[in-house]
Design an enzyme around this catalytic site. Sequence first.
Site, PDB file in Angstrom:
ATOM      1  N   SER A 143       0.869  -1.185   0.000  1.00  0.00           N
ATOM      2  CA  SER A 143       0.000   0.000   0.000  1.00  0.00           C
ATOM      3  C   SER A 143       0.898   1.225   0.000  1.00  0.00           C
ATOM      4  O   SER A 143       2.055   1.159   0.433  1.00  0.00           O
ATOM      5  CB  SER A 143      -0.862   0.002   1.275  1.00  0.00           C
ATOM      6  N   TYR A 156      -1.406  -0.556  10.723  1.00  0.00           N
ATOM      7  CA  TYR A 156      -1.616  -0.929   9.318  1.00  0.00           C
ATOM      8  C   TYR A 156      -0.386  -0.539   8.484  1.00  0.00           C
ATOM      9  O   TYR A 156       0.132  -1.352   7.700  1.00  0.00           O
ATOM     10  CB  TYR A 156      -2.885  -0.264   8.773  1.00  0.00           C
TER      11      TYR A 156
HETATM   12  N1  LIG Z   1      -8.713  -0.568  -1.014  1.00  0.00           N
HETATM   13  C1  LIG Z   1      -7.668   0.218  -0.794  1.00  0.00           C
HETATM   14  O1  LIG Z   1      -7.787   1.459  -0.711  1.00  0.00           O
HETATM   15  C2  LIG Z   1      -6.315  -0.390  -0.677  1.00  0.00           C
HETATM   16  C3  LIG Z   1      -6.130  -1.729  -0.457  1.00  0.00           C
HETATM   17  N2  LIG Z   1      -4.869  -2.228  -0.304  1.00  0.00           N
HETATM   18  C4  LIG Z   1      -4.659  -3.635  -0.053  1.00  0.00           C
HETATM   19  O2  LIG Z   1      -5.309  -4.387  -1.058  1.00  0.00           O
HETATM   20  C5  LIG Z   1      -5.546  -5.709  -0.588  1.00  0.00           C
HETATM   21  C6  LIG Z   1      -6.951  -6.140  -0.947  1.00  0.00           C
HETATM   22  O3  LIG Z   1      -7.864  -5.421  -0.169  1.00  0.00           O
HETATM   23  P1  LIG Z   1      -9.190  -4.782  -0.768  1.00  0.00           P
HETATM   24  O4  LIG Z   1      -9.596  -5.496  -1.970  1.00  0.00           O
HETATM   25  O5  LIG Z   1      -8.977  -3.337  -0.834  1.00  0.00           O
HETATM   26  O6  LIG Z   1     -10.204  -5.022   0.430  1.00  0.00           O
HETATM   27  P2  LIG Z   1     -11.408  -6.032   0.653  1.00  0.00           P
HETATM   28  O7  LIG Z   1     -11.807  -5.831   2.072  1.00  0.00           O
HETATM   29  O8  LIG Z   1     -12.442  -5.882  -0.387  1.00  0.00           O
HETATM   30  O9  LIG Z   1     -10.732  -7.447   0.473  1.00  0.00           O
HETATM   31  C7  LIG Z   1      -9.934  -8.026   1.443  1.00  0.00           C
HETATM   32  C8  LIG Z   1      -9.878  -9.502   1.174  1.00  0.00           C
HETATM   33  O10 LIG Z   1      -9.031 -10.101   2.161  1.00  0.00           O
HETATM   34  C9  LIG Z   1      -9.719 -11.188   2.740  1.00  0.00           C
HETATM   35  N3  LIG Z   1      -9.367 -11.351   4.144  1.00  0.00           N
HETATM   36  C10 LIG Z   1      -9.384 -10.421   5.127  1.00  0.00           C
HETATM   37  N4  LIG Z   1      -9.092 -10.983   6.303  1.00  0.00           N
HETATM   38  C11 LIG Z   1      -8.889 -12.306   6.054  1.00  0.00           C
HETATM   39  C12 LIG Z   1      -8.584 -13.425   6.863  1.00  0.00           C
HETATM   40  N5  LIG Z   1      -8.453 -13.310   8.187  1.00  0.00           N
HETATM   41  N6  LIG Z   1      -8.452 -14.626   6.279  1.00  0.00           N
HETATM   42  C13 LIG Z   1      -8.616 -14.775   4.937  1.00  0.00           C
HETATM   43  N7  LIG Z   1      -8.902 -13.753   4.128  1.00  0.00           N
HETATM   44  C14 LIG Z   1      -9.041 -12.535   4.683  1.00  0.00           C
HETATM   45  C15 LIG Z   1     -11.198 -10.844   2.624  1.00  0.00           C
HETATM   46  O11 LIG Z   1     -11.984 -12.044   2.590  1.00  0.00           O
HETATM   47  P3  LIG Z   1     -12.920 -12.596   3.762  1.00  0.00           P
HETATM   48  O12 LIG Z   1     -13.423 -11.421   4.535  1.00  0.00           O
HETATM   49  O13 LIG Z   1     -13.976 -13.344   3.037  1.00  0.00           O
HETATM   50  O14 LIG Z   1     -12.030 -13.483   4.564  1.00  0.00           O
HETATM   51  C16 LIG Z   1     -11.241 -10.165   1.280  1.00  0.00           C
HETATM   52  O15 LIG Z   1     -11.390 -11.112   0.266  1.00  0.00           O
HETATM   53  C17 LIG Z   1      -5.262  -5.674   0.917  1.00  0.00           C
HETATM   54  O16 LIG Z   1      -3.999  -6.238   1.163  1.00  0.00           O
HETATM   55  C18 LIG Z   1      -5.239  -4.184   1.229  1.00  0.00           C
HETATM   56  O17 LIG Z   1      -4.456  -3.891   2.349  1.00  0.00           O
HETATM   57  C19 LIG Z   1      -3.766  -1.429  -0.418  1.00  0.00           C
HETATM   58  C20 LIG Z   1      -3.900  -0.110  -0.644  1.00  0.00           C
HETATM   59  C21 LIG Z   1      -5.172   0.526  -0.811  1.00  0.00           C
HETATM   60  N1  LIG Z   2      -6.389  -0.196   2.482  1.00  0.00           N
HETATM   61  C1  LIG Z   2      -6.238   1.176   2.712  1.00  0.00           C
HETATM   62  C2  LIG Z   2      -6.451   1.423   4.121  1.00  0.00           C
HETATM   63  O1  LIG Z   2      -7.217   0.753   4.776  1.00  0.00           O
HETATM   64  C3  LIG Z   2      -4.893   1.652   2.247  1.00  0.00           C
HETATM   65  O2  LIG Z   2      -3.963   0.862   2.221  1.00  0.00           O
HETATM   66  O3  LIG Z   2      -4.796   2.840   1.868  1.00  0.00           O
END
Ligand SMILES: NC(=O)C1=CN([C@@H]2O[C@H](COP(=O)(O)OP(=O)(O)OC[C@H]3O[C@@H](n4cnc5c(N)ncnc54)[C@H](OP(=O)(O)O)[C@@H]3O)[C@@H](O)[C@H]2O)C=CC1
Ligand SMILES: N[C@@H](C=O)C(=O)O
Length: 266
Positions: A143, A156
Amino acid sequence: MKENNKMGTAVVTGASSGLGAVFAERLAKRGYDLKLVARRKDRLDSLAEKLESNYGIKVTNLVADLGLDTDLEKVAEDLRNDKSITLLINNAGTSTLTSVTKTSVLKQKEMVNVNITALMLLSNAILPQFLEKNEGTLINIASVLGFYSLPISAVYSGTKGFVVQYTKGLQEEVKGTNIHVQLVNPATTATEIWEVGGIPLSALEQSTIMKTEDCVDAILAGLDKGELITHPSVNDQNLIDAYEDARLKLMQGSQTSQPAERYTKN
Ligand SMILES: NC(=O)C1=CN([C@@H]2O[C@H](COP(=O)(O)OP(=O)(O)OC[C@H]3O[C@@H](n4cnc5c(N)ncnc54)[C@H](OP(=O)(O)O)[C@@H]3O)[C@@H](O)[C@H]2O)C=CC1
Ligand SMILES: N[C@@H](C=O)C(=O)O
């Protein structure tokens, strides 16, 4: 359904929503068989059904809580034993965006377990077979908060800082092989993680929010270009180069045996 898919199998963690679900769709379209990991079985099942029927590929779901050692080990074991895997996307992640004193220890540990431990152990699980075959692709989703901290993101950001440095370390380790390790630093993207983290998307500056599909397509375009570091939303490549250059120069500047003059002269 194809036998012995020549694209191999792509593993996507966190495929039940957000970036992971779009990665799954885009990779299915590219012809990969898929192994999808997340806790929400219903979401994985309906995605798998749709992708198998739309693209004629094979999808296997691994329902697992990557924050739990036992589940994580089962997934790692599955990956170690599946020689068809050609691509792993460590995408699963969770966030709680509040000050450290207001974030429960449970939530802090959950971020460490999912964002750091799971990503590290699944990388560990796949790398030996990639090294043995001298091919394979690993994508780690960090991120922009991996190189920047807000008053609400100490934990985070700390976890994503780990992903940045760990992934850079792996890139050094696999230099000279055919293994590609891509580090990805998305900025704000319209996914559920913001609700999960306690900040609704509606509270954010709307002009900074990227569409999930656009983010994934940029990441895959970066992959296709052979990028090591992909910043989906940074238009000016000079910013990325200057940051990497400054990092290297600071490291080089630290390699002296002497305390800096500002600490030894009055
Ligand atoms: N959206 C944003 O602004 C940003 C996102 N990111 C990163 O992108 C990645 C994807 O996130 P994003 O798509 O945004 O968010 P979402 O919340 O939509 O997706 C997160 C995914 O991670 C899974 N997950 C969370 N906790 C667990 C767990 N304990 N076990 C297994 N799976 C888990 C969830 O599935 P389930 O709940 O079904 O387990 C879900 O499929 C993350 O690493 C996030 O940090 C980075 C920068 C910016
Ligand atoms: N996933 C976002 C914060 O929750 C980020 O990485 O900016």
